[in-house]
Design a protein around this motif. Structure first.
Motif, PDB file in Angstrom:
ATOM      1  N   UNK A 198      -4.379  -4.732  -4.705  1.00 39.11           N
ATOM      2  CA  UNK A 198      -4.739  -3.452  -4.087  1.00 39.11           C
ATOM      3  C   UNK A 198      -6.245  -3.265  -4.058  1.00 39.11           C
TER       4      UNK A 198
ATOM      5  N   UNK B  74      -4.280   9.532  -4.179  1.00 36.23           N
ATOM      6  CA  UNK B  74      -5.737   9.579  -4.286  1.00 36.23           C
ATOM      7  C   UNK B  74      -6.308   8.228  -4.680  1.00 36.23           C
ATOM      8  N   UNK B  75      -5.574   7.555  -5.585  1.00 37.68           N
ATOM      9  CA  UNK B  75      -6.074   6.283  -6.087  1.00 37.68           C
ATOM     10  C   UNK B  75      -6.100   5.233  -4.982  1.00 37.68           C
ATOM     11  N   UNK B  76      -5.191   5.339  -4.030  1.00 34.73           N
ATOM     12  CA  UNK B  76      -5.194   4.390  -2.923  1.00 34.73           C
ATOM     13  C   UNK B  76      -6.483   4.534  -2.119  1.00 34.73           C
ATOM     14  N   UNK B  77      -6.904   5.790  -1.921  1.00 34.40           N
ATOM     15  CA  UNK B  77      -8.185   6.016  -1.278  1.00 34.40           C
ATOM     16  C   UNK B  77      -9.325   5.478  -2.131  1.00 34.40           C
ATOM     17  N   UNK B  78      -9.171   5.645  -3.448  1.00 36.59           N
ATOM     18  CA  UNK B  78     -10.245   5.266  -4.354  1.00 36.59           C
ATOM     19  C   UNK B  78     -10.387   3.754  -4.516  1.00 36.59           C
ATOM     20  N   UNK B  79      -9.390   2.972  -4.096  1.00 38.08           N
ATOM     21  CA  UNK B  79      -9.617   1.532  -4.105  1.00 38.08           C
ATOM     22  C   UNK B  79     -10.067   1.042  -2.736  1.00 38.08           C
ATOM     23  N   UNK B  80     -10.408   1.968  -1.870  1.00 38.28           N
ATOM     24  CA  UNK B  80     -11.052   1.572  -0.630  1.00 38.28           C
ATOM     25  C   UNK B  80     -10.139   1.439   0.570  1.00 38.28           C
ATOM     26  N   UNK B  81      -8.947   2.003   0.469  1.00 39.30           N
ATOM     27  CA  UNK B  81      -8.032   1.896   1.601  1.00 39.30           C
ATOM     28  C   UNK B  81      -8.027   3.207   2.372  1.00 39.30           C
ATOM     29  N   UNK B  82      -8.132   3.104   3.667  1.00 41.99           N
ATOM     30  CA  UNK B  82      -8.113   4.288   4.510  1.00 41.99           C
ATOM     31  C   UNK B  82      -6.685   4.812   4.596  1.00 41.99           C
TER      32      UNK B  82
ATOM     33  N   UNK C 122       0.844  -1.200   0.000  1.00 39.90           N
ATOM     34  CA  UNK C 122       0.000   0.000   0.000  1.00 39.90           C
ATOM     35  C   UNK C 122       0.881   1.254   0.000  1.00 39.90           C
TER      36      UNK C 122
ATOM     37  N   UNK D 176      -1.031   1.627 -10.566  1.00 42.10           N
ATOM     38  CA  UNK D 176       0.209   1.832  -9.830  1.00 42.10           C
ATOM     39  C   UNK D 176       1.334   1.290 -10.707  1.00 42.10           C
TER      40      UNK D 176
ATOM     41  N   UNK E 264     -16.152   2.952  -1.064  1.00 39.96           N
ATOM     42  CA  UNK E 264     -15.744   1.682  -1.660  1.00 39.96           C
ATOM     43  C   UNK E 264     -16.218   0.532  -0.780  1.00 39.96           C
TER      44      UNK E 264
ATOM     45  N   UNK F  17     -12.783   5.965   0.805  1.00 39.39           N
ATOM     46  CA  UNK F  17     -12.649   4.552   1.185  1.00 39.39           C
ATOM     47  C   UNK F  17     -13.917   3.997   1.815  1.00 39.39           C
TER      48      UNK F  17
END
Ligand SMILES: Nc1ncnc2c1ncn2[C@@H]1O[C@H](COP(=O)(O)OP(=O)(O)OP(=O)(O)O)[C@@H](O)[C@H]1O
Ligand SMILES: [Mg+2]
Lengths: 298, 241
Positions: B99, A188-196, A179, B88, B74, B71
């Protein structure tokens, strides 16, 4: 200036080993700095202060437990954890509100923290320097190629690869590592795949600061523990991170090797001006690779 | 399933959306068409919580999610596959897919996660041999598949696709659209944003037309496809046809 006669092969090898053990410390500290810079985009000037606190904590914990071997090993484990705890409080209390601010703002903020840390250290430990001896089995020297080589430096030589392996495992094999790499690419994309993202940032910050504390604890027996040790290391660590490639942990390894080795070999070649060598190398690297040796994302 | 009420969105005072209201029902494929700069991406970013400078209400699965974090959305099952894929790049195809599943991986072991990736790759045969390849080195079409795959990994209830055909060769576009059709047959609810109006309208159930921040037309896709104005402006037909 006849220095050709004074350089022997053995001397060179010995300086090389000394340089490598110094590299260990530089790598541990700057990989932490790089991690925080790469993932959180925070240029943490207070990173060096955490290193200093790590060293002072190592001293205090080890004397608390009777300054023996057990005391030392306990201190090497507990001091970085203490630093990690401090950084957790700083992250939850302060940094987590500032992630969206511009770099200059963050730079000033961490600079202020650095000053605060320095005063805190002065209040807690006073302005005298401290020194700590290595645990018994690591005292004295071994003879390598007929030259004495401190055992503790040998220990550092072993510790470097262990930390590098540990970091490699953390970054490439664990969830938080993957992560973090993703967040370094596109937050931003990390948030957008559902990760806090918020807890990811907290963990990465704490891990990075833990490494500063670990570096401080490990360096404690090799030098005087002083008020000024924060700014020497932060200068060096930033240069290493810059030549290695901002935010790239393996760049920090490469940078630390280059910096540590040119430093120690320089002492052999031209002692009066040895300090110039690592900086000259930094300049040369930056002329040819202005963005550092490795890419920012890894 | 998704309901939006008079949504307005701003960029430093410039209004990009001017009171948009729309609805997506369970099991529907709804397309949102419109030309460059109409505000399609902005609309999706508002729904997914990425764009926060906005007013209006967003309801998802009977919950008011107007203030929800990306998040959290999602978690609720609302997944956006962004324009330009945003993979990524330095990470492998497999890692990118993982991911997408991390939000559920609290309940998943490593083995289960690998099985899940296997199952997903059945859908995308082209990716099967590229598991260990860095995502940034894939072709555009393959990247789009990974982006859709990453979205599917989080087991969405509503999938929002932002211009999946962007910058792809016609044959690859067909392939992407057939993947979307396959998802439609499986009962996925999809909000599809496209500039390729013909492609989008011919597979969706209903459609909205967005023009400079306003919805100017909506209805059955078959109705829109037959509409004179749409044919002229978005399907590239001349006045005569
Ligand atoms: N980050 C931004 N800052 C300022 N203005 C923006 C920003 N993003 C979009 N806009 C403006 O908002 C409007 C809508 O843009 P948006 O990206 O939503 O359009 P779009 O319909 O997705 O277009 P395209 O089909 O080209 O992707 C445009 O006028 C654009 O200039
Ligand atoms: Mg768009």
């Amino acid at each position: 200036m006849d220095f050709s006669t004074t350089i022997t092969l053995n001397g060179l090898i010995q300086q090389f080993l000394v340089g490598l053990s110094r590299t260990t410390i530089l790598f541990i500290v700057s990989s932490g700095l790089s991690l925080v810079l790469g993932v959180l985009r925070i240029p943490n000037v207070a990173h060096g202060s955490l290193y200093m606190i790590g060293a002072f904590l190592c001293y205090s914990i080890s004397t608390l437990f009777g300054a023996g071997s057990t005391g030392f090993w306990l201190a090497v484990i507990l001091a970085p954890l203490g630093v990690a705890l401090i950084s957790l409080a700083a992250e939850r209390g302060l940094f987590c509100h500032l992630y969206d601010r511009e770099h200059l703002m963050l730079l000033l903020f961490t600079f202020a923290l650095m000053l605060l840390c320095r005063d805190a250290v002065k209040i807690i430990w006073g302005s005298n320097y401290r020194s700590l001896s290595p645990p018994e089995i690591l005292q004295g020297s071994l003879s390598i190629l007929g030259m004495p080589f401190p055992k503790y430096n040998l220990f550092l030589l072993g510790a470097g690869p262990v930390v590098a392996l540990g970091l490699w495992f953390l970054i490439h094999r664990t969830k938080i590592g993957k992560i973090s790499r993703a967040a370094a690419v596109d937050r931003d994309m990390v948030g957008a795949v559902g990760i806090n993202v918020s807890w990811v940032f907290a963990s990465v910050f704490v891990i990075g600061c833990f490494l500063a504390g670990l570096g401080g604890a490990l360096v404690a027996p090799t030098q005087n523990i002083t008020q000024g040790m924060d700014h020497t290391i932060i200068m060096e660590a930033f240069l290493i991170v810059i030549i290695g490639g901002l935010g790239n942990v393996w760049g920090a390894l490469l940078g630390a090797l280059i910096f540590g080795l040119t430093d120690s070999i320089g002492i052999l070649v031209w002692p009066q001006f040895s300090i110039v060598f690592p900086y000259a190398v930094v300049v040369i690297v930056l002329i040819f690779r202005p963005k550092g040796l490795l890419k920012a994302t890894w | 399933m998704l309901r939006i009420e008079s949504l307005c969105a701003y960029y430093r005072g410039n209004q990009a959306l001017k009171g948009v209201s729309l609805e997506v029902q369970q099991g529907e494929v709804v397309s949102l068409i419109g030309s460059n700069g109409a505000g399609k991406t902005t609309l999706l970013n508002c729904i997914s919580g990425l764009h926060t400078d906005r007013t209006g209400e967003i309801w998802f699965r009977e919950k008011d999610v107007s203030r929800a974090q990306p998040h959290d959305l999602v978690m609720l099952g609302l997944v956006q596959v962004p324009e330009n894929r945003q993979l990524f790049g330095p990470m492998t195809v497999e890692e990118n897919l993982q991911m997408g599943a991390y939000l559920r991986s609290g309940k998943m072991t490593g083995v289960m996660l690998r099985k899940e990736v296997d199952r997903l790759l059945e859908r995308f045969p082209a990716l099967r041999s590229r598991r260990k390849q860095r995502a940034g080195t894939l072709s555009g079409g393959e990247q789009q598949m990974v982006a859709i795959g990453r979205g599917l990994m989080s087991d969405p209830r509503l999938l929002m696709l932002d211009e999946p055909s962007l910058g792809l060769a016609p044959m690859i576009v067909q392939e992407i659209f057939s993947i979307i059709k396959q998802l439609q047959r499986e009962g996925c609810t999809i909000l599809l944003v496209e500039q390729n109006a013909l492609g989008a309208l011919s597979l969706s159930d209903r459609a909205y037309l967005l023009e400079t921040g306003r919805l100017t037309m909506s209805g059955q896709s078959s109705t829109l496809i037959a509409d004179k104005r749409i044919r002229r402006a978005y399907l590239g037909h001349d006045l005569e046809t």
